[in-house]
Motif scaffolding. Structure first.
Motif, PDB file in Angstrom:
ATOM      1  N   ARG A 188       6.155   3.096  -0.578  1.00 25.40           N
ATOM      2  CA  ARG A 188       6.268   1.978  -1.375  1.00 25.40           C
ATOM      3  C   ARG A 188       7.384   1.083  -1.007  1.00 25.40           C
ATOM      4  NH1 ARG A 188       6.446   2.603  -7.660  1.00 25.40           N
ATOM      5  NH2 ARG A 188       4.404   3.393  -7.279  1.00 25.40           N
ATOM      6  N   GLY A 189       8.624   1.289  -0.626  1.00 22.73           N
ATOM      7  CA  GLY A 189       9.905   0.661  -0.358  1.00 22.73           C
ATOM      8  C   GLY A 189       9.619  -0.001   0.798  1.00 22.73           C
ATOM      9  N   THR A 191       6.758  -0.736   2.446  1.00 24.00           N
ATOM     10  CA  THR A 191       5.522  -1.600   2.273  1.00 24.00           C
ATOM     11  C   THR A 191       6.059  -2.885   1.839  1.00 24.00           C
ATOM     12  OG1 THR A 191       4.171   0.300   2.283  1.00 24.00           O
ATOM     13  CG2 THR A 191       3.368  -1.757   1.215  1.00 24.00           C
ATOM     14  N   ARG A 192       6.783  -3.002   0.517  1.00 22.64           N
ATOM     15  CA  ARG A 192       7.282  -4.045  -0.112  1.00 22.64           C
ATOM     16  C   ARG A 192       8.273  -4.948   1.086  1.00 22.64           C
ATOM     17  NH1 ARG A 192       9.334  -1.898  -6.001  1.00 22.64           N
ATOM     18  NH2 ARG A 192       7.322  -1.605  -6.938  1.00 22.64           N
ATOM     19  N   TRP A 195       5.964  -6.726   3.394  1.00 20.15           N
ATOM     20  CA  TRP A 195       5.124  -7.843   2.806  1.00 20.15           C
ATOM     21  C   TRP A 195       6.243  -9.022   2.512  1.00 20.15           C
ATOM     22  CZ3 TRP A 195       0.634  -7.978   3.883  1.00 20.15           C
ATOM     23  CH2 TRP A 195      -0.514  -7.094   3.738  1.00 20.15           C
ATOM     24  N   THR A 196       7.477  -8.542   2.218  1.00 19.34           N
ATOM     25  CA  THR A 196       8.372  -9.613   2.209  1.00 19.34           C
ATOM     26  C   THR A 196       8.629 -10.160   3.564  1.00 19.34           C
ATOM     27  OG1 THR A 196       9.626  -8.626   0.137  1.00 19.34           O
ATOM     28  CG2 THR A 196      10.740 -10.060   1.450  1.00 19.34           C
ATOM     29  N   ARG A 256      -2.860  -4.229   5.862  1.00 21.24           N
ATOM     30  CA  ARG A 256      -2.634  -3.415   4.597  1.00 21.24           C
ATOM     31  C   ARG A 256      -2.906  -1.939   4.703  1.00 21.24           C
ATOM     32  NH1 ARG A 256      -3.173  -5.466  -0.390  1.00 21.24           N
ATOM     33  NH2 ARG A 256      -3.835  -7.511   0.483  1.00 21.24           N
TER      34      ARG A 256
END
Length: 555
Positions: A188-189, A191-192, A195-196, A256
Motif C-alpha cells: 500500500r505505501g 503504491t501510494r 501514484w503521487t 495499476r
C-alpha cells in the motif's frame, strides 16, 4: 474462471494503453520539424543598429545566429512620433526575420523591439534604434513589456523540480515492487508513493505547458491567450509535452496491475518501453535537442535522467520502507542486488554527465566564466559528496553488516537523499540557464562570456539590473522596474551612473534608452576591471523617486 476474468482485464488495460499511445502519435504528427539551435543571438540587422540611412527602408531584417520562431505581437517598429511603423506580420525563414515597414515614414529615430523563441524553447529579446535622415529623440514602445514576470520564471523552475521529483517517486516504487519487494509486506505505501509521483509528473507537465505561454510571450501567470497556447502546442516543446501526457495515460493502465502484484513479463516490457520513451520527452523539450549534436545529447540526457530516477527512487524506497520493515533475511537478499543496481546507475550518471558537460560547456574556461558552468561545478561538488556517502553504504553492504544493523545504512541513505534534493534543484535551474557554449561564444560582434544580475529594493520599487558581459570594455545595461506586487511599474525618468572609487574614477553617466514603460537600456564602456558602483535613480511621478546602488564586479 479466475484466469478467464484476468485475461479480459489485461486486454482492456492494453487497449487503454493503446489509446494513450494514439494521443502520443497524434502529438508526434503535429510536431514541427525544427533545426538544431540554442539560445539564438542577434548577429546583424538591416538597417544596422545606431545607423543613419538616407531614406526609409521598406523592411527591417533581423539575422539571428540560429533558427527562431514567432512570439505573437512581440516584434514592433516604433516611428519617431511613437506610432507603429511596421506593416503586416513579419516573415520567418530560419534565422532571418523580415519586418515590412512603411518606407514613407517620417525622418528621425526608429525603435525596433523584438522577442522570438529559440529552438530550445527559451525566449530571446532585445531592441535597437536606427535613424532616417537624422537622429531624433528615441521613441518609447508603448506596448506590453516583452519580459516575463519574475514570478513566472520562478514558477517554471518549480514546475521542472516537481517533474523531476515526481519521476523519482514514480520510478523507485515501480522498480522495487516489480523486482525486490518481499511478498509478505504490504504494497500500500509504495503504491501510494508511485501514484503521487505519476500525479506530480502529470501536474508538472501541464504546468509547463501553461507557464510556457507567459514565459515566452511575457506577462504574468494568467496572461495567456488562445493564440499563445496555439503557438506553444505547435512547437517542439509543446509536442514533447503532449507526447509525455499520452505516454503517462498509456502507462496508467499497465502500472495499476504492477503495483498491485508482480507483473507479467509482457506487461513489464511494454511499461519499460513506455517509460523509456517518456524519458526522451524531457531532453526533446530543452537544451539537448538544440545542441551541436542533438541525437547524442538527447539520448545521453535521457540516460542521465533515467539513472537519476532509478538511483534516487531506490534510495527512497530503502529509507522509507525496506530498511524499516524488511527482516534480516530479506535485507540480506535485497541489499546486495540493490548495491549492484546503484553502482550501475551511478556509473551511467557519471558517463552521461561527462558527455553532457563536454557538449554543453565546450571549453574548460567556460566552467568558471559562465553561470551555467558555475552551476555545473556546484552540481559536481554535491554529486561527489553523494558518491562518498554511497561508497560508505556499499562498504556496509559488502561487509554484511547492513542486514544485521540497518540503522547506519538508513542514516547514510537519508544523507544521500538530502543532498540529492539540492542537486535536483540545481538541475532545475540549469535547464533554464543559457548553456555555457552559447554564453561563452555570444554574438559575432563581441564575446559575451559573463553576466551580472541582481534585484535592488527600496520602499517605492524594485529594480532588476542586468549587466552583460560584465567585463572590461563595452557593456549593455538593462533595468526593469517592479512595484511591491512584483508587477511592471511605470517609470517616467531613469538616470544611472557608474564609478570606480578604488581607481579614482568619478561617476560616469550611463546614457539610457527607455524601451517600455518599465524597461530601460543603455551601453557603457568600462575601461578597467574592478568593483564598479552602479547608482540608479528611477522617478515614477513628479515627486516620487528612488535611488538604489549595486556593486558590479567587472573582470
Amino acid at each position: 474462471m479466475a484466469g478467464m476474468t484476468v485475461a479480459p482485464r489485461r486486454w482492456a488495460a492494453r487497449l487503454a494503453a493503446a489509446a494513450g499511445l494514439l494521443v502520443t502519435v497524434v502529438a508526434l504528427l503535429i510536431a514541427p520539424a525544427t533545426s538544431a539551435s540554442a539560445h539564438a543571438v542577434l548577429q546583424s540587422s538591416s538597417p544596422a543598429a545606431a545607423s543613419i540611412v538616407p531614406s526609409g527602408p521598406s523592411e527591417v531584417v533581423l539575422t539571428f545566429s540560429e533558427s527562431v520562431r514567432k512570439v505573437p505581437g512581440k516584434i514592433r517598429v516604433i516611428a519617431p512620433d511613437g506610432s507603429r511603423a511596421d506593416r503586416g506580420e513579419p516573415s520567418f525563414s530560419g534565422g532571418v526575420v523580415t519586418i515590412p515597414v512603411d518606407p514613407a515614414g517620417a525622418r528621425g529615430t526608429y525603435l525596433v523591439s523584438f522577442r522570438v523563441i529559440s529552438a530550445d524553447s527559451h525566449p530571446v529579446s532585445g531592441a535597437f534604434t536606427y535613424s532616417v535622415g537624422a537622429p531624433s529623440t528615441p521613441p518609447v514602445d508603448s506596448g506590453t513589456d516583452s519580459r516575463a514576470n519574475p514570478v513566472v520564471g520562478t514558477a517554471v523552475k518549480v514546475a521542472r523540480f516537481l517533474g523531476y521529483a515526481g519521476l523519482v517517486l514514480l520510478v523507485g516504487p515501480a522498480l522495487v515492487l516489480a523486482a525486490l519487494w518481499p511478498r509478505r509486506l504490504s504494497r500500500r505505501g509504495p503504491t501510494r508513493l508511485a501514484w503521487t509521483g505519476l500525479g506530480l509528473v502529470a501536474f508538472a507537465t501541464l504546468a509547463d505547458l501553461w507557464l510556457q505561454v507567459p514565459y515566452t510571450a511575457g506577462g504574468g501567470l494568467f496572461d495567456v491567450t488562445g493564440e499563445g497556447f496555439g503557438s506553444v502546442f505547435g512547437s517542439a516543446f509543446g509536442a514533447a509535452h503532449l507526447v509525455r501526457l499520452g505516454l503517462l495515460a498509456a502507462s496508467v493502465f499497465l502500472l495499476r496491475p504492477l503495483l498491485a502484484r508482480p507483473a507479467g513479463r509482457a506487461d513489464a516490457i511494454i511499461l519499460a518501453v513506455l517509460g523509456g520513451a517518456a524519458l526522451l520527452t524531457w531532453p526533446l523539450a530543452g537544451h539537448p535537442a538544440a545542441s551541436p549534436a542533438p541525437a547524442v545529447s538527447v539520448v545521453v540526457d535521457a540516460v542521465h535522467l533515467g539513472s537519476m530516477a532509478v538511483w534516487l527512487g531506490g534510495l527512497l524506497m530503502l529509507a522509507v520502507f525496506l530498511l524499516r520493515q524488511a527482516d534480516e533475511r530479506e535485507l540480506g537478499a535485497i541489499l546486495p542486488i540493490w548495491s549492484r543496481w546503484a553502482a550501475l546507475a551511478v556509473s551511467a550518471l557519471l558517463l552521461a554527465g561527462t558527455v553532457q558537460a563536454l557538449i554543453e560547456v565546450a571549453t574548460p574556461q567556460a566552467l568558471f566564466d559562465t553561470t551555467y558552468g558555475r552551476l555545473l561545478l556546484a552540481k559536481i561538488g554535491l554529486f561527489a559528496l553523494v558518491i562518498a556517502v554511497a561508497a560508505y553504504s556499499r562498504k556496509l553492504v559488502r561487509s554484511r553488516v547492513a542486514a544485521q544493523r540497518p540503522a547506519p545504512v538508513r542514516r547514510a541513505v537519508l544523507v544521500e537523499l538530502a543532498v540529492t534534493v539540492v542537486v535536483l534543484a540545481v538541475s532545475a535551474t540549469l535547464v533554464q540557464t543559457t548553456p555555457a557554449r552559447t554564453a561563452a561564444a555570444g554574438p559575432s560582434s563581441g564575446a559575451e562570456s559573463g553576466f551580472f544580475s541582481t534585484r535592488l529594493s527600496s520602499p517605492l520599487l524594485t529594480v532588476e539590473v542586468e549587466v552583460s558581459p560584465a567585463e572590461r570594455g563595452n557593456n549593455s545595461v538593462h533595468l526593469y522596474a517592479y512595484d511591491k506586487a512584483n508587477q511592471p511599474l511605470l517609470v517616467a525618468e531613469w538616470k544611472a551612473t557608474v564609478a570606480l572609487p578604488s581607481a579614482g574614477i568619478e561617476p560616469i553617466e550611463v546614457p539610457l534608452l527607455r524601451l517600455t514603460d518599465s524597461h530601460a537600456y543603455g551601453d557603457i564602456s568600462l575601461p578597467t576591471p574592478g568593483e564598479w558602483q552602479l547608482k540608479i535613480t528611477a522617478r515614477t511621478t513628479d515627486i516620487d523617486q528612488a535611488t538604489v546602488t549595486a556593486t558590479v564586479p567587472i573582470r
